[in-house]
Write an enzyme that holds these catalytic residues in place. Structure first.
Site, PDB file in Angstrom:
ATOM      1  N   LYS A 202       0.937  -8.314   4.813  1.00 25.56           N
ATOM      2  CA  LYS A 202       1.040  -9.631   4.192  1.00 25.56           C
ATOM      3  C   LYS A 202       1.127 -10.712   5.256  1.00 25.56           C
ATOM      4  O   LYS A 202       1.708 -10.512   6.316  1.00 25.56           O
ATOM      5  CB  LYS A 202       2.279  -9.689   3.288  1.00 25.56           C
ATOM      6  CG  LYS A 202       2.104  -8.983   1.954  1.00 25.56           C
ATOM      7  CD  LYS A 202       3.314  -9.237   1.069  1.00 25.56           C
ATOM      8  CE  LYS A 202       3.117  -8.636  -0.314  1.00 25.56           C
ATOM      9  NZ  LYS A 202       4.275  -8.893  -1.204  1.00 25.56           N
ATOM     10  N   ARG A 274       4.750   4.335  -2.153  1.00 27.35           N
ATOM     11  CA  ARG A 274       5.393   3.571  -1.070  1.00 27.35           C
ATOM     12  C   ARG A 274       6.898   3.474  -1.340  1.00 27.35           C
ATOM     13  O   ARG A 274       7.719   3.610  -0.428  1.00 27.35           O
ATOM     14  CB  ARG A 274       4.764   2.174  -0.995  1.00 27.35           C
ATOM     15  CG  ARG A 274       5.464   1.168  -0.082  1.00 27.35           C
ATOM     16  CD  ARG A 274       4.661  -0.129  -0.079  1.00 27.35           C
ATOM     17  NE  ARG A 274       5.398  -1.273   0.388  1.00 27.35           N
ATOM     18  CZ  ARG A 274       5.480  -1.674   1.663  1.00 27.35           C
ATOM     19  NH1 ARG A 274       4.883  -0.977   2.596  1.00 27.35           N
ATOM     20  NH2 ARG A 274       6.147  -2.755   1.994  1.00 27.35           N
ATOM     21  N   TYR A 306      15.973  -1.217  -1.374  1.00 30.95           N
ATOM     22  CA  TYR A 306      15.839   0.231  -1.459  1.00 30.95           C
ATOM     23  C   TYR A 306      17.180   0.927  -1.236  1.00 30.95           C
ATOM     24  O   TYR A 306      17.402   2.024  -1.732  1.00 30.95           O
ATOM     25  CB  TYR A 306      14.817   0.729  -0.438  1.00 30.95           C
ATOM     26  CG  TYR A 306      13.406   0.285  -0.753  1.00 30.95           C
ATOM     27  CD1 TYR A 306      12.650   0.936  -1.717  1.00 30.95           C
ATOM     28  CD2 TYR A 306      12.833  -0.793  -0.087  1.00 30.95           C
ATOM     29  CE1 TYR A 306      11.361   0.536  -2.010  1.00 30.95           C
ATOM     30  CE2 TYR A 306      11.542  -1.205  -0.372  1.00 30.95           C
ATOM     31  CZ  TYR A 306      10.812  -0.543  -1.330  1.00 30.95           C
ATOM     32  OH  TYR A 306       9.545  -0.946  -1.628  1.00 30.95           O
TER      33      TYR A 306
END
Length: 328
Positions: A202, A274, A306
């Site tokens: 990105k 992912r 996460y």
């Protein structure tokens, strides 16, 4: 010339006035692409979002092509209208982000003195995460062996497609790539000898992603088969049935097929691989900063999400297994 005809002989009909809103949005999108390195997907989404906003404002005595006419109340009314339409809160947040970026650009250019969209709070988001596969489910998904009675096991074309599908899935999980990153890979981005990939993330941020042993093996198998599918001048690593670069829709179907092939009673998205990569690393004790680098996150707070997911899984396991846990 018939009676009542407005256009006189030899005179062209009046040229319609240019759509100022579209001109302003187009200029903003060029700036996003050139100065911010926005991806084609982001530019398409922002263009669509701002076109929708422009259409809404036309009925509110405001004009996106005259940004000084737009107020905070207009933006609030727009979000309320989206809510009534049934837009998801995540979609509303993205459209508000596009609006904020647009008015930030207008503020920098001197068209407005304040960013009215920045004064509007994001809608409260539901805490939702992509489903993470556990280790056994992941191994089943990436299993290279054909299952008994699997259709097309003897077909050369089926074998070729399976090589591609497994190589793609291995990169999504083994290297933690975004699906956009995997699909934008070219042949010269793969360095099997060094066991790394050159990935464009990105914001046009480039990084090197490591290749696992199984990823290397899967890529070697696919590279042997790729010349039989790819068009002669196609640089893309992953190609579709027509020989050109694989698209996101087909990639999603690939992961769904692998889920069915693995005998899973559910399907996941490419992003879930992912997500599983990050969750499994953190569960195994990987350093948060290292996971941030591997995922290509610009901010540590993004990676920390996460950690929360791993904690939730840990608490679920505790509640189910520990004799002192409170059973619900």
């Amino acid at each position: 010339m018939s009676k009542g005809q407005d256009v006189r002989k030899g005179q062209n009909p009046p040229t319609p006035a240019p759509d100022r809103a579209k001109l302003f949005v187009d200029a903003f999108l060029v700036w996003m692409e050139v100065q911010k390195g926005a991806s084609p997907a982001t530019l398409k989404a922002y263009g669509s979002d701002l076109a929708q906003l422009a259409e809404f404002l036309r009925g509110q005595d405001a004009d996106l092509g005259k940004p000084e006419t737009v107020t905070k109340r207009h933006i609030q009314a727009y979000l309320a209208w989206l809510f009534r339409l049934g837009d998801a809160k995540s979609s509303m947040a993205r459209k508000l982000a596009a609006t904020r970026s647009y008015f930030r650009f207008q503020q920098r250019s001197g068209a407005v003195t304040e960013n009215v969209a920045a004064q509007v709070r994001n809608p409260r988001q539901e805490k939702r995460h992509p489903r993470a596969l556990n280790v056994d489910e992941t191994f089943a998904l990436l299993d290279t062996e054909h299952k008994p009675g699997q259709p097309g096991a003897e077909s050369a074309e089926a074998e070729r497609l399976l090589c591609r599908d497994l190589a793609l899935a291995e990169l999504l999980y083994g290297s933690g790539l975004r699906i956009s990153e995997a699909l934008s890979l070219d042949m010269d981005d793969v360095q099997l000898a060094s066991r790394v990939l050159r990935v464009m993330g990105k914001g046009s941020r480039q990084r090197l992603a490591p290749l696992s042993d199984t990823s290397c093996d899967s890529l070697k198998s696919w590279l042997d088969e790729r010349p039989l599918m790819a068009l002669p001048d196609e640089p893309a690593l992953f190609v579709g049935s027509r020989g050109s670069r694989l698209n996101r829709r087909e990639a999603a179907r690939i992961v769904e097929r692998l889920c069915r092939r693995a005998g899973l009673d559910f399907t996941v998205s490419p992003h879930s691989l992912r997500h599983s990569f990050a969750t499994h690393l953190l569960t195994a004790g990987a350093d948060l900063r290292s996971v941030q680098e591997l995922l290509g996150h610009s901010r540590l707070t993004t990676t920390q999400r996460y950690t929360q997911v791993s904690l939730e899984h840990l608490m679920e396991a505790y509640d189910k297994a520990h004799p002192k846990a409170t059973k619900k």
